[in-house]
Design a protein around this motif. Structure first.
Motif, PDB file in Angstrom:
ATOM      1  N   ALA A   1      -3.610   1.365  -9.526  1.00  0.00           N
ATOM      2  CA  ALA A   1      -3.310   1.221 -10.680  1.00  0.00           C
ATOM      3  C   ALA A   1      -2.389   2.117 -11.967  1.00  0.00           C
ATOM      4  CB  ALA A   1      -5.064   2.313 -11.078  1.00  0.00           C
ATOM      5  N   ALA A   2      -2.046   3.049 -11.477  1.00  0.00           N
ATOM      6  CA  ALA A   2      -1.099   3.158 -12.175  1.00  0.00           C
ATOM      7  C   ALA A   2       0.611   2.884 -11.795  1.00  0.00           C
ATOM      8  CB  ALA A   2      -0.244   4.655 -11.043  1.00  0.00           C
ATOM      9  N   ALA A   3       0.592   1.821 -11.014  1.00  0.00           N
ATOM     10  CA  ALA A   3       1.347   0.572 -10.708  1.00  0.00           C
ATOM     11  C   ALA A   3       0.696  -0.664 -12.013  1.00  0.00           C
ATOM     12  CB  ALA A   3       1.682  -0.009  -9.389  1.00  0.00           C
ATOM     13  N   ALA A   4      -0.299  -0.174 -11.786  1.00  0.00           N
ATOM     14  CA  ALA A   4      -0.358  -1.822 -13.380  1.00  0.00           C
ATOM     15  C   ALA A   4      -0.427  -0.978 -14.548  1.00  0.00           C
ATOM     16  CB  ALA A   4      -1.502  -2.616 -12.748  1.00  0.00           C
TER      17      ALA A   4
ATOM     18  N   ASP B   1       1.117  -1.524  -0.051  1.00  0.00           N
ATOM     19  CA  ASP B   1       0.161  -0.004   0.240  1.00  0.00           C
ATOM     20  C   ASP B   1       0.701   0.863   0.049  1.00  0.00           C
ATOM     21  OD1 ASP B   1       0.189  -0.615   2.677  1.00  0.00           O
ATOM     22  OD2 ASP B   1      -1.254  -0.457   3.126  1.00  0.00           O
ATOM     23  N   GLY B   2       2.351   0.923   0.359  1.00  0.00           N
ATOM     24  CA  GLY B   2       2.937   2.519   0.709  1.00  0.00           C
ATOM     25  C   GLY B   2       3.601   2.727  -0.744  1.00  0.00           C
ATOM     26  N   VAL B   3       4.148   1.129  -1.525  1.00  0.00           N
ATOM     27  CA  VAL B   3       4.029   1.723  -2.639  1.00  0.00           C
ATOM     28  C   VAL B   3       2.854   1.584  -4.328  1.00  0.00           C
ATOM     29  CG1 VAL B   3       5.078   0.238  -5.277  1.00  0.00           C
ATOM     30  CG2 VAL B   3       6.031  -0.045  -2.216  1.00  0.00           C
ATOM     31  N   ALA B   4       1.554   1.657  -4.051  1.00  0.00           N
ATOM     32  CA  ALA B   4       0.560   1.901  -4.139  1.00  0.00           C
ATOM     33  C   ALA B   4       0.788   3.594  -3.699  1.00  0.00           C
ATOM     34  CB  ALA B   4      -0.848   1.734  -3.778  1.00  0.00           C
ATOM     35  N   MET B   5       0.050   4.250  -2.780  1.00  0.00           N
ATOM     36  CA  MET B   5       0.457   5.773  -2.984  1.00  0.00           C
ATOM     37  C   MET B   5       1.376   6.563  -2.965  1.00  0.00           C
ATOM     38  SD  MET B   5       2.299   7.998  -0.592  1.00  0.00           S
ATOM     39  CE  MET B   5       1.958   9.705   0.534  1.00  0.00           C
TER      40      MET B   5
END
Length: 321
Positions: A305-308, A116-120
């Motif tokens: 979404a951005a990571a994917a 979740d920290g990477v997603a943020m």
């Protein structure tokens, strides 16, 4: 490489209290939403049923046919290399194969898992305070302390999806044991519950009828309460030490801080910037900026979404590089 502006990503933000889902477009807009409480104390199958329910609701959207990938930002630990998650607050999931289960639920679409920290971090780099920055640390300071890294202009989640997890850098060598198994971790000093715990131990008390929380400690600090100010100062010191250590290792130019504790504003940011000068003294660390995050509660969804999308070359700050 695809760069079709009509492509969407289905995003999941999984935590110990809620499972949020959305369909996200190339502009970072959420076109459909779904949300369910996390049955955190139930068995693995029951928790997965709740995730499947969120996905099923998204699948009924008129936009679902445009979905090309799924992104998951999950409370951790996660292991992206194996596609598994073991959220601390969801005991039924230990080494749970979330990527495989989600892929099965969405008919085999590609699934990307990050912490979740990477997603943020992905969200703030794409649309927030770290936009345009080549090297950044983004942090969530809330019930826990998490984070992620942007290096060379790209999200750098690491092999397991946990790179940049600043909350478990040790900044107090003889400090209190941390639930992670370490000692003196940033999280043990700077998380919301620990800010509250320390203030209570030192004699602070909330107003009558008010819950003891980091937000209440912040309100007391703004009113000049010495104990509350000291508790935030200690948290700021721990964050400053962790940021300085990160800057020395990977030469970040900015540290972006979000999460509930960051809502304290200058009660946190003023002492943090002051103490950072004590720790980030080298020529290549002393210019690190500290900024508040710009994206709110949707950051996990936007970032997943951005990571994917970036990984699949759909869109995002690093797609196609």
């Amino acid at each position: 490489m695809r760069n079709d502006q009509g492509d969407l990503v289905a995003a999941l933000d999984f935590g110990g209290t809620k499972i949020a889902g959305a369909l996200v477009d190339a502009g970072g807009h959420l076109l459909a939403r779904a949300r369910r409480p996390t049955p955190a104390t139930e068995d693995a199958a029951t928790v997965m049923d709740a995730v499947a329910g969120v996905l099923a609701e998204l699948g009924r959207s008129v936009h679902w046919s445009r979905v090309r990938a799924v992104g998951i930002g999950s409370a951790g630990p996660v292991d992206a290399s194996r596609g598994t998650v073991s959220p601390v607050n969801v005991p039924g999931w230990r080494g749970f194969p979330l990527v495989a289960e989600v892929a099965r639920a969405v008919g085999g679409l590609p699934v990307t898992l990050v912490g979740d920290g990477v997603a943020m971090t992905a969200a703030e780099h794409w649309r927030g305070a770290a936009r345009g920055r080549a090297n950044a640390l983004c942090m969530v300071v809330s019930t826990g302390v998490g984070g992620g890294l942007v290096l060379g202009g790209r999200l750098n989640p690491g092999p397991t999806g946990n790179a940049g997890h600043i909350g478990h850098i040790s900044v107090a060598l003889d400090g209190d044991p941390c639930p992670c198994g370490g000692r003196g971790c940033v999280e043990r000093l700077a998380s919301g519950p620990n800010i509250t715990r320390r203030a209570l131990a030192d004699g602070w008390r909330p107003e009558p009828g008010e819950e003891a929380s980091a937000a209440a400690v912040a309100a007391a600090a703004r009113a000049g309460d010495a104990i509350a100010l000291a508790s935030f100062a200690r948290a700021a010191q721990a964050l400053a030490a962790g940021i300085a250590a990160t800057a020395a290792l990977v030469e970040i130019e900015v540290a972006v801080i979000g999460g509930g504790v960051a809502q304290a504003g200058e009660v946190l940011f003023a002492p943090l910037r002051e103490r950072l000068r004590d720790y980030a003294a080298l020529s290549f660390t002393s210019a690190v900026e500290v900024l508040p995050a710009r994206l709110g509660s949707d950051a996990g969804l936007v970032g997943a979404a951005a990571a994917a999308a970036e990984r699949r070359g759909l869109w995002g700050p690093g797609a196609g590089r």
